[in-house]
Scaffold this motif. Structure first.
Motif, PDB file in Angstrom:
ATOM      1  N   GLU A  77       8.880 -17.561   4.778  1.00 45.50           N
ATOM      2  CA  GLU A  77       9.429 -16.904   3.598  1.00 45.50           C
ATOM      3  C   GLU A  77       8.269 -16.361   2.774  1.00 45.50           C
ATOM      4  O   GLU A  77       7.175 -16.925   2.781  1.00 45.50           O
ATOM      5  N   LEU A  78       8.508 -15.259   2.093  1.00 44.66           N
ATOM      6  CA  LEU A  78       7.501 -14.653   1.220  1.00 44.66           C
ATOM      7  C   LEU A  78       8.083 -14.516  -0.177  1.00 44.66           C
ATOM      8  O   LEU A  78       9.145 -13.920  -0.364  1.00 44.66           O
ATOM      9  N   LEU A  79       7.391 -15.068  -1.157  1.00 49.30           N
ATOM     10  CA  LEU A  79       7.741 -14.908  -2.569  1.00 49.30           C
ATOM     11  C   LEU A  79       6.771 -13.904  -3.180  1.00 49.30           C
ATOM     12  O   LEU A  79       5.548 -14.105  -3.115  1.00 49.30           O
ATOM     13  N   ILE A  80       7.298 -12.849  -3.765  1.00 51.91           N
ATOM     14  CA  ILE A  80       6.473 -11.852  -4.441  1.00 51.91           C
ATOM     15  C   ILE A  80       6.694 -11.992  -5.937  1.00 51.91           C
ATOM     16  O   ILE A  80       7.809 -11.798  -6.437  1.00 51.91           O
ATOM     17  N   VAL A  81       5.644 -12.358  -6.659  1.00 53.50           N
ATOM     18  CA  VAL A  81       5.706 -12.559  -8.104  1.00 53.50           C
ATOM     19  C   VAL A  81       4.967 -11.404  -8.781  1.00 53.50           C
ATOM     20  O   VAL A  81       3.810 -11.120  -8.460  1.00 53.50           O
ATOM     21  N   GLY A  82       5.653 -10.726  -9.701  1.00 57.04           N
ATOM     22  CA  GLY A  82       5.045  -9.599 -10.400  1.00 57.04           C
ATOM     23  C   GLY A  82       6.012  -8.428 -10.449  1.00 57.04           C
ATOM     24  O   GLY A  82       7.035  -8.409  -9.766  1.00 57.04           O
ATOM     25  N   ASP A  83       5.650  -7.452 -11.246  1.00 55.57           N
ATOM     26  CA  ASP A  83       6.492  -6.268 -11.387  1.00 55.57           C
ATOM     27  C   ASP A  83       5.578  -5.058 -11.513  1.00 55.57           C
ATOM     28  O   ASP A  83       4.361  -5.193 -11.661  1.00 55.57           O
ATOM     29  N   GLY A  84       6.162  -3.867 -11.443  1.00 56.73           N
ATOM     30  CA  GLY A  84       5.333  -2.691 -11.556  1.00 56.73           C
ATOM     31  C   GLY A  84       5.991  -1.460 -10.984  1.00 56.73           C
ATOM     32  O   GLY A  84       7.138  -1.493 -10.511  1.00 56.73           O
ATOM     33  N   PRO A  85       5.280  -0.341 -11.008  1.00 54.57           N
ATOM     34  CA  PRO A  85       5.863   0.949 -10.621  1.00 54.57           C
ATOM     35  C   PRO A  85       6.269   1.046  -9.156  1.00 54.57           C
ATOM     36  O   PRO A  85       7.062   1.914  -8.806  1.00 54.57           O
ATOM     37  N   LEU A  86       5.758   0.176  -8.290  1.00 57.90           N
ATOM     38  CA  LEU A  86       6.117   0.235  -6.874  1.00 57.90           C
ATOM     39  C   LEU A  86       7.300  -0.668  -6.519  1.00 57.90           C
ATOM     40  O   LEU A  86       7.631  -0.818  -5.338  1.00 57.90           O
ATOM     41  N   ARG A  87       7.961  -1.239  -7.522  1.00 54.29           N
ATOM     42  CA  ARG A  87       9.019  -2.200  -7.252  1.00 54.29           C
ATOM     43  C   ARG A  87      10.103  -1.618  -6.331  1.00 54.29           C
ATOM     44  O   ARG A  87      10.423  -2.207  -5.289  1.00 54.29           O
ATOM     45  N   ASP A  88      10.653  -0.476  -6.703  1.00 48.79           N
ATOM     46  CA  ASP A  88      11.750   0.099  -5.910  1.00 48.79           C
ATOM     47  C   ASP A  88      11.282   0.502  -4.521  1.00 48.79           C
ATOM     48  O   ASP A  88      12.010   0.316  -3.524  1.00 48.79           O
TER      49      ASP A  88
END
Length: 286
Positions: A77-88
């Motif tokens: 499993e991979l958890l990605i923490v963070g946000d930003g302009p590449l989210r979509d």
């Protein structure tokens, strides 16, 4: 600056005569606040990536590495923490690669919630790259945090990262933009118990020897006193302006609080804090 790599870049941008005016101060952590968490109990390979969703972080290469792992029949499993302009765009890539059942986007989290993600059965994968616009990590703070928390680290030969991570000793390093190498490193860190234990132990040792605030705060005080031309009595009435310039403040909300906490430990002058975000136009918080 946090890395020798950054120091050499600044000297290159200016002049050799400024070399002695550019000082190395590594990322500073208050290690008393870094209490190791218990294992998550996931039972499968648990990968973690923390940082703004921006090109220099290299998320797309990690996602393609995850597709390789899935094709090989690996449970992970991979958890990605963070946000930003590449989210979509990254969410779209997850769908394109058929990884919806393996990848979870947690969004931006408070610092305490991020700390809870650093478990000993997780592996932080920081696939930093040189972005097309020239952006690159100097030395990701999350690498230092993971080491301090006892979470092993995989990253890349980018900028100042190899100054801290010694491949096979306190983490693993691979070439940037190489999903196959990232996948192989993840499997190796998961399956080789001796390597994993060594990287956890030496990573925590690195945190103590390289990032501990007790090591850097006294020297930083001396630099500030020297730059203002006086001792503590002369400077008692001086306001110290702590200016924090961030590339993307909204996607790293805990960074300013962490810096302020360290600066507050310098008690011999008044301090004024401000933060400038040079990535999000118009953001200015005082």
């Amino acid at each position: 600056v946090h890395t020798l790599f950054c120091k050499e870049r600044l000297v290159g941008y200016t002049s050799e005569r400024y070399r002695d005016k550019i000082h190395l101060v590594r990322i500073i952590l208050d290690l008393e606040k870094f209490t190791p968490r218990p294992p998550s109990g996931s039972g499968r390979m648990r990968l973690l990536c923390v940082g703004g969703l921006v090109p220099k972080k290299g998320h797309r290469h990690l996602l393609r590495a995850c597709r390789i792992l899935k094709d090989e029949g690996r449970e992970f499993e991979l958890l990605i923490v963070g946000d930003g302009p590449l989210r979509d765009r990254l969410r779209g890539l997850v769908s394109e690669l058929g990884l919806e059942d393996r990848v979870t986007f947690r969004g931006g989290l408070a610092i305490d919630e991020v700390m809870d993600c650093y478990t000993p059965d997780a592996t932080l994968v920081q696939p930093s790259v040189y972005a097309p616009d020239g952006e690159r990590d100097g030395m990701p703070t999350v690498v230092a945090e993971a080491m301090a928390m006892g979470t092993p680290v995989i990253s890349t030969y980018v900028s100042g990262i190899p100054e801290v991570i010694q491949d096979g000793h306190n983490g693993l390093l691979v070439l940037p933009e190489n999903p196959r190498a990232l996948a192989d490193a993840a499997v190796r860190m998961h399956e080789d118990a001796g390597l994993r234990a060594r990287c956890i132990e030496n990573g925590r040792k690195t945190a103590r020897e390289v990032f501990d605030s007790a090591r850097w705060i006294p020297g930083l005080e001396r630099l500030l006193r020297g730059s203002l031309g006086g001792g503590v009595n002369v400077m008692a009435g001086i306001d110290l302006a702590v200016l924090v310039v961030r590339h993307d403040t909204r996607n790293d909300p805990g960074a300013f609080d962490a810096i302020k906490a360290q600066a507050d430990r310098i008690g011999w002058c008044r301090k004024t804090y401000c933060i400038v975000d040079n990535k999000n136009e118009g953001d200015y918080v005082e």
